[in-house]
Structures are given as structure tokens and as C-alpha cells.
Design an enzyme around this catalytic site. Sequence first.
Site, mmCIF file in Angstrom:
data_model
loop_
_atom_site.group_PDB
_atom_site.id
_atom_site.type_symbol
_atom_site.label_atom_id
_atom_site.label_comp_id
_atom_site.label_asym_id
_atom_site.label_seq_id
_atom_site.Cartn_x
_atom_site.Cartn_y
_atom_site.Cartn_z
ATOM 1 N N TYR A 184 39.622 89.981 -58.850
ATOM 2 C CA TYR A 184 39.350 88.566 -58.520
ATOM 3 C C TYR A 184 38.414 88.466 -57.323
ATOM 4 C CZ TYR A 184 40.018 84.074 -56.168
ATOM 5 O OH TYR A 184 39.799 82.881 -55.502
ATOM 6 N N SER A 185 38.782 89.122 -56.222
ATOM 7 C CA SER A 185 37.964 88.948 -55.017
ATOM 8 C C SER A 185 36.588 89.593 -55.187
ATOM 9 C CB SER A 185 38.679 89.450 -53.762
ATOM 10 O OG SER A 185 39.148 90.752 -53.918
ATOM 11 N N LYS B 286 34.525 87.023 -56.989
ATOM 12 C CA LYS B 286 34.129 85.924 -56.100
ATOM 13 C C LYS B 286 33.055 86.413 -55.112
ATOM 14 C CE LYS B 286 35.535 82.250 -55.832
ATOM 15 N NZ LYS B 286 35.170 80.968 -56.543
ATOM 16 N N THR C 12 36.376 81.997 -51.379
ATOM 17 C CA THR C 12 37.685 82.360 -50.835
ATOM 18 C C THR C 12 37.568 83.336 -49.669
ATOM 19 O OG1 THR C 12 39.704 83.566 -51.402
ATOM 20 C CG2 THR C 12 37.773 84.119 -52.674
ATOM 21 N N ASP C 13 38.601 83.361 -48.832
ATOM 22 C CA ASP C 13 38.629 84.354 -47.745
ATOM 23 C C ASP C 13 38.908 85.767 -48.282
ATOM 24 O OD1 ASP C 13 41.321 84.062 -48.407
ATOM 25 O OD2 ASP C 13 42.012 83.649 -46.360
ATOM 26 N N GLU C 14 39.346 85.865 -49.555
ATOM 27 C CA GLU C 14 39.687 87.190 -50.096
ATOM 28 C C GLU C 14 38.469 88.113 -50.207
ATOM 29 O OE1 GLU C 14 42.415 87.531 -53.283
ATOM 30 O OE2 GLU C 14 43.597 85.815 -52.630
ATOM 31 N N TYR D 208 56.904 89.242 -65.051
ATOM 32 C CA TYR D 208 58.108 89.484 -64.244
ATOM 33 C C TYR D 208 59.234 90.167 -65.020
ATOM 34 C CZ TYR D 208 55.651 86.629 -60.871
ATOM 35 O OH TYR D 208 54.702 86.155 -60.000
ATOM 36 N N GLY E 7 46.955 97.198 -54.868
ATOM 37 C CA GLY E 7 45.826 96.797 -54.003
ATOM 38 C C GLY E 7 46.122 95.569 -53.159
HETATM 39 P P1 NAD Z 1 42.638 76.796 -60.636
HETATM 40 O O1 NAD Z 1 42.869 78.065 -61.385
HETATM 41 O O2 NAD Z 1 43.784 75.891 -60.355
HETATM 42 O O3 NAD Z 1 41.549 75.923 -61.399
HETATM 43 C C1 NAD Z 1 40.397 76.477 -61.984
HETATM 44 C C2 NAD Z 1 39.781 75.442 -62.915
HETATM 45 O O4 NAD Z 1 38.594 76.016 -63.476
HETATM 46 C C3 NAD Z 1 40.708 75.067 -64.092
HETATM 47 O O5 NAD Z 1 40.702 73.669 -64.284
HETATM 48 C C4 NAD Z 1 40.067 75.779 -65.278
HETATM 49 O O6 NAD Z 1 40.264 75.105 -66.520
HETATM 50 C C5 NAD Z 1 38.595 75.775 -64.876
HETATM 51 N N1 NAD Z 1 37.846 76.871 -65.522
HETATM 52 C C6 NAD Z 1 38.206 78.182 -65.599
HETATM 53 N N2 NAD Z 1 37.285 78.865 -66.297
HETATM 54 C C7 NAD Z 1 36.306 77.975 -66.636
HETATM 55 C C8 NAD Z 1 35.087 78.083 -67.354
HETATM 56 N N3 NAD Z 1 34.674 79.259 -67.873
HETATM 57 N N4 NAD Z 1 34.318 76.976 -67.494
HETATM 58 C C9 NAD Z 1 34.724 75.783 -66.990
HETATM 59 N N5 NAD Z 1 35.882 75.619 -66.331
HETATM 60 C C10 NAD Z 1 36.660 76.702 -66.156
HETATM 61 O O7 NAD Z 1 41.891 77.221 -59.297
HETATM 62 P P2 NAD Z 1 42.029 76.635 -57.819
HETATM 63 O O8 NAD Z 1 43.149 77.303 -57.139
HETATM 64 O O9 NAD Z 1 41.960 75.163 -57.884
HETATM 65 O O10 NAD Z 1 40.683 77.196 -57.185
HETATM 66 C C11 NAD Z 1 39.460 76.480 -57.300
HETATM 67 C C12 NAD Z 1 38.370 77.260 -56.607
HETATM 68 O O11 NAD Z 1 38.687 77.419 -55.237
HETATM 69 C C13 NAD Z 1 38.132 78.662 -57.161
HETATM 70 O O12 NAD Z 1 36.756 78.912 -57.163
HETATM 71 C C14 NAD Z 1 38.859 79.564 -56.179
HETATM 72 O O13 NAD Z 1 38.274 80.834 -56.147
HETATM 73 C C15 NAD Z 1 38.660 78.812 -54.890
HETATM 74 N N6 NAD Z 1 39.705 78.998 -53.866
HETATM 75 C C16 NAD Z 1 41.022 78.832 -54.176
HETATM 76 C C17 NAD Z 1 41.996 78.946 -53.173
HETATM 77 C C18 NAD Z 1 43.470 78.742 -53.450
HETATM 78 O O14 NAD Z 1 44.283 78.989 -52.566
HETATM 79 N N7 NAD Z 1 43.857 78.288 -54.627
HETATM 80 C C19 NAD Z 1 41.596 79.254 -51.866
HETATM 81 C C20 NAD Z 1 40.232 79.442 -51.601
HETATM 82 C C21 NAD Z 1 39.300 79.289 -52.596
HETATM 83 O O1 DAU Z 2 43.271 83.406 -49.843
HETATM 84 C C1 DAU Z 2 42.793 82.536 -50.828
HETATM 85 C C2 DAU Z 2 43.354 82.929 -52.164
HETATM 86 O O2 DAU Z 2 44.724 82.573 -52.153
HETATM 87 C C3 DAU Z 2 42.634 82.271 -53.331
HETATM 88 O O3 DAU Z 2 41.309 82.721 -53.382
HETATM 89 C C4 DAU Z 2 43.329 82.588 -54.653
HETATM 90 O O4 DAU Z 2 42.712 81.882 -55.719
HETATM 91 C C5 DAU Z 2 44.785 82.190 -54.539
HETATM 92 O O5 DAU Z 2 45.460 82.552 -55.727
HETATM 93 C C6 DAU Z 2 45.444 82.840 -53.335
HETATM 94 O O6 DAU Z 2 45.578 84.269 -53.516
HETATM 95 P P1 DAU Z 2 46.907 85.075 -53.111
HETATM 96 O O7 DAU Z 2 46.969 86.304 -53.915
HETATM 97 O O8 DAU Z 2 47.023 85.187 -51.636
HETATM 98 O O9 DAU Z 2 48.011 83.973 -53.601
HETATM 99 P P2 DAU Z 2 49.393 84.135 -54.379
HETATM 100 O O10 DAU Z 2 50.043 82.798 -54.341
HETATM 101 O O11 DAU Z 2 49.222 84.799 -55.698
HETATM 102 O O12 DAU Z 2 50.205 85.127 -53.439
HETATM 103 C C7 DAU Z 2 50.479 84.798 -52.083
HETATM 104 C C8 DAU Z 2 51.269 85.953 -51.487
HETATM 105 O O13 DAU Z 2 52.577 85.997 -52.105
HETATM 106 C C9 DAU Z 2 50.659 87.315 -51.748
HETATM 107 O O14 DAU Z 2 50.891 88.163 -50.632
HETATM 108 C C10 DAU Z 2 51.409 87.842 -52.956
HETATM 109 C C11 DAU Z 2 52.795 87.239 -52.768
HETATM 110 N N1 DAU Z 2 53.529 86.951 -54.029
HETATM 111 C C12 DAU Z 2 52.911 86.215 -54.987
HETATM 112 C C13 DAU Z 2 53.564 85.935 -56.170
HETATM 113 C C14 DAU Z 2 52.865 85.135 -57.267
HETATM 114 C C15 DAU Z 2 54.843 87.399 -54.181
HETATM 115 O O15 DAU Z 2 55.419 88.052 -53.292
HETATM 116 N N2 DAU Z 2 55.477 87.120 -55.364
HETATM 117 C C16 DAU Z 2 54.888 86.423 -56.375
HETATM 118 O O16 DAU Z 2 55.537 86.220 -57.440
#
Ligand code: NAD
Ligand code: DAU
Length: 349
Positions: A155-156, A159, A130-132, A346, A288
Site C-alpha cells: 500500500y505505502s 502511494k 499518506t504519512d505511510e 481473522y 512489515g
Molecule cells: P476508502 O478506502 O474509504 O475510500 C476509497 C474510495 O476510492 C472508495 O469510495 C472506493 O470506491 C474508491 N475507489 C477505489 N478504487 C477506485 C478506482 N479504481 N476508481 C475509482 N474509485 C475507486 O479510503 P479513505 O480512507 O477514505 O482514503 C482516501 C484517500 O486518503 C486515499 O488516497 C488514502 O491513501 C488517503 N489517506 C487515508 C488515510 C486514512 O487514515 N484513512 C490517511 C491518510 C491518507
Molecule cells: O497513516 C495513514 C494510514 O492510516 C492511511 O494511509 C491508511 O489508508 C489507513 O488504513 C491507516 O493505516 P494503518 O495501517 O495505520 O491503519 P489500520 O487501522 O489498519 O491499523 C492501525 C493500527 O492498528 C496498526 O498498527 C495496525 C493495528 N491493527 C489494525 C487492525 C485492522 C490491529 O492491531 N488490529 C487490527 O485488526
Amino acid sequence: MKILITGGAGFIGSHVVRKFVKKYPNYTIYNLDALTYAGNLENLKDIDSLPNYKFIKGDIADEMFIAKLFKEHMFDGVIHLAAESHVDRSIADPMAFVRTNVIGTVNLLNAFNCIWGEDFVNKKFYHVSTDEVYGSLGTEGLFTESTAYDPNSPYSASKASSDHFVRAYGETYGLPYVITNCSNNYGPYHFPEKLIPLFINNIIENKPLPVYGDGKYTRDWLFVEDHAAAIDLVFHKGKNHETYNIGGFNEWQNIDLVKLLCDVMDKKLSRPIGSSQKLISYVKDRPGHDLRYAIDASKINKELGWKPSVTFEEGLEKTVDWYLSNKEWLNHVTSGDYKEYYKNMYKQE
Ligand code: NAD
Ligand code: DAU
């Protein structure tokens, strides 16, 4: 070729599994997933009967299980997406993130090393990150592949740690790896704990839209199928021991994105324009909270020719249409444990 995709029942993983299973009938795709709250086999029901797809339920943090699985199947490639992925949950329970994201990743690296020893010809370990990991930008600048890591949430940090382990195994043991660091994804099958699907669900249900802080936080949004296309490209053409940033060239302040989403939803639901914006409710900020993420994706663009295929307006409309046509999926994932999560997070039903 036998490819293990971890986390394939999650949001991004399910798009990657679908792409690989359909596009590469000669590969056998093994989807390893623990089916946590975020994993859902309904995400793959359109492809789960194809002959080159196999599902394995299992936990990447279980060292013995992973070692045995790799010896049994001798995977040529790993595309590692399994993770705990939600920042808010990492604030409430950091150890779950250490367990899956750090220990789970190291177990996979050890098992891959163990089966191939020093003979890594035509083998690849692809770590999806992730970019985080880069922390927070001010109002100017972009994250490049050489930006220093500076993670701010559990989380970050987990990662970032996993990225460091992957790189270290490359240096120390010659493990053939690639890492990609991607910006915020959105699209179908996104679990409604994250901003866009949570707000779509709340608008459907006429519930408040909880915007953290002043809503001026900025994210760079990418349609999930464009991320899956980038993963396909990097897996096949990415250079060994390289990192590629992936992003949407698409920055939005949260509040502007939420207002756009409200208007799209009003149009689709035939509600008077402005109705959904009335649901916006500013709530306590995330601790944070990173101010701004924005990716410089010029390396993957120049070296591999990747760029996003849809505009944000197109992608958002496709996403909204998908949620409105898949209410059953939405009802399934928002029942049970989700209700408890929502209430605790919430302070509302
Ligand atoms: P997600 O939470 O939707 O899916 C995660 C999957 O991993 C789920 O199917 C879960 O069951 C499985 N999992 C969790 N713990 C596990 C374990 N111990 N063993 C086996 N499986 C397990 O996540 P996502 O949003 O699809 O993200 C996928 C990947 O991409 C992650 O590594 C995340 O860090 C990265 N990523 C996500 C985003 C985003 O915006 N969602 C952006 C950049 C990178
Ligand atoms: O940048 C990549 C990342 O993007 C991934 O690595 C993560 O797995 C993914 O969850 C996502 O992280 P963010 O924290 O940016 O995503 P989220 O959707 O949780 O939040 C997006 C923005 O919206 C952030 O600034 C927080 C804000 N937010 C989020 C929620 C859930 C709100 O204002 N209200 C909310 O209820």
C-alpha cells in the site's frame, strides 16, 4: 469552477465532498467513484440532491474512460482521493493497489495535462496521500515534509509511487499540483476493516478484539472532519508544487487507544466498565508492521493557520455516538462480502 473529487464515496472522500458541496454552492462538484467494497453512496445521502453535486460511477484505472471524461467536462481542479487504502488487503493483493493507486493516478495526470496543455492558469491537481510513504519511525522523531520516502507495505509503496508521479509531472510538464501526507484518520463513515471502526463493531457484537503483535505500535490520530478542513485550506491557499504534512499531534500506542475505546463503549452501552477490555485478544502480527508514525504538522500550521479543532477524547466520543446511532449503515457494510473478508483475515466468523 468545476471540481472533480475522486473516491468521494469512501470514508475521507465523502467528508470532503460534503464540505465542498455545502460550502461552495458556486462550484460544481463531480464525485467520481468506482464503488468498490469501500465506496458507499449512503455516505452522501444527506447532500446528493443538492444542485451542485453530480455523481459519476467509473474506474480511474480505465485510461480511455478517464481521457473522455476530462475532455467532456474540462475540470478546473482535481482532488484525488480514490485509492485502495487498507494495508492488510495490500499484503494479500498488491496488484489491485498498483492498478488503482499508481496507474489510476497517472491516468488522471495525463488527462489533466491533455485538456489544459500548457495553460494551467487557475488550475490545480491536488493529490491526497499518506504519512505511510515515510516508512517507520523509532521511538523518537517526527515525519517532516523533507523526510526521505521509505515505504514498507505494498500500500505505502503504491502511494509513494503515485506521489513521485505527481511531483514528476510538476517538474516535467509544469502541472500545478499540491500533495498532502496525512496521518491516521478516524470518524463517521469509516469502513470497519480499520482499527477503530472494526473494534467498535466487534464490541457491539461482543466479538474478540484482534490486537496485532504486542499492541505497542503507535499511530497519530486525526478526526476526519479536521482532515477535510485541511484539504479545503490547502486546495484554496496551498502553494503550487508544495507538500504539506497533516497530523493530529495525537500519538497513541494501539493498546492504550483500544483500552480507552473499550471504556467509552462500556459507558455508552451501559455495560460494566471493564467488560469490553475482556474482549482484547493478541493475534499474529501484520507482516512489515510499521512501529510508529507521527507527523510534524508545523508547516501547514504556520503557513496556512490549520490545526485540529477537536481533542481525541471529543472526536472519539463523536465517532462512537455516530456508530451507535447509525446501526443500519453498519449492518449494511458488514453484510455480504465483508463476512467473507473477516473470516479469511481473522479466521473467525
Ligand atoms: P476508502 O478506502 O474509504 O475510500 C476509497 C474510495 O476510492 C472508495 O469510495 C472506493 O470506491 C474508491 N475507489 C477505489 N478504487 C477506485 C478506482 N479504481 N476508481 C475509482 N474509485 C475507486 O479510503 P479513505 O480512507 O477514505 O482514503 C482516501 C484517500 O486518503 C486515499 O488516497 C488514502 O491513501 C488517503 N489517506 C487515508 C488515510 C486514512 O487514515 N484513512 C490517511 C491518510 C491518507
Ligand atoms: O497513516 C495513514 C494510514 O492510516 C492511511 O494511509 C491508511 O489508508 C489507513 O488504513 C491507516 O493505516 P494503518 O495501517 O495505520 O491503519 P489500520 O487501522 O489498519 O491499523 C492501525 C493500527 O492498528 C496498526 O498498527 C495496525 C493495528 N491493527 C489494525 C487492525 C485492522 C490491529 O492491531 N488490529 C487490527 O485488526
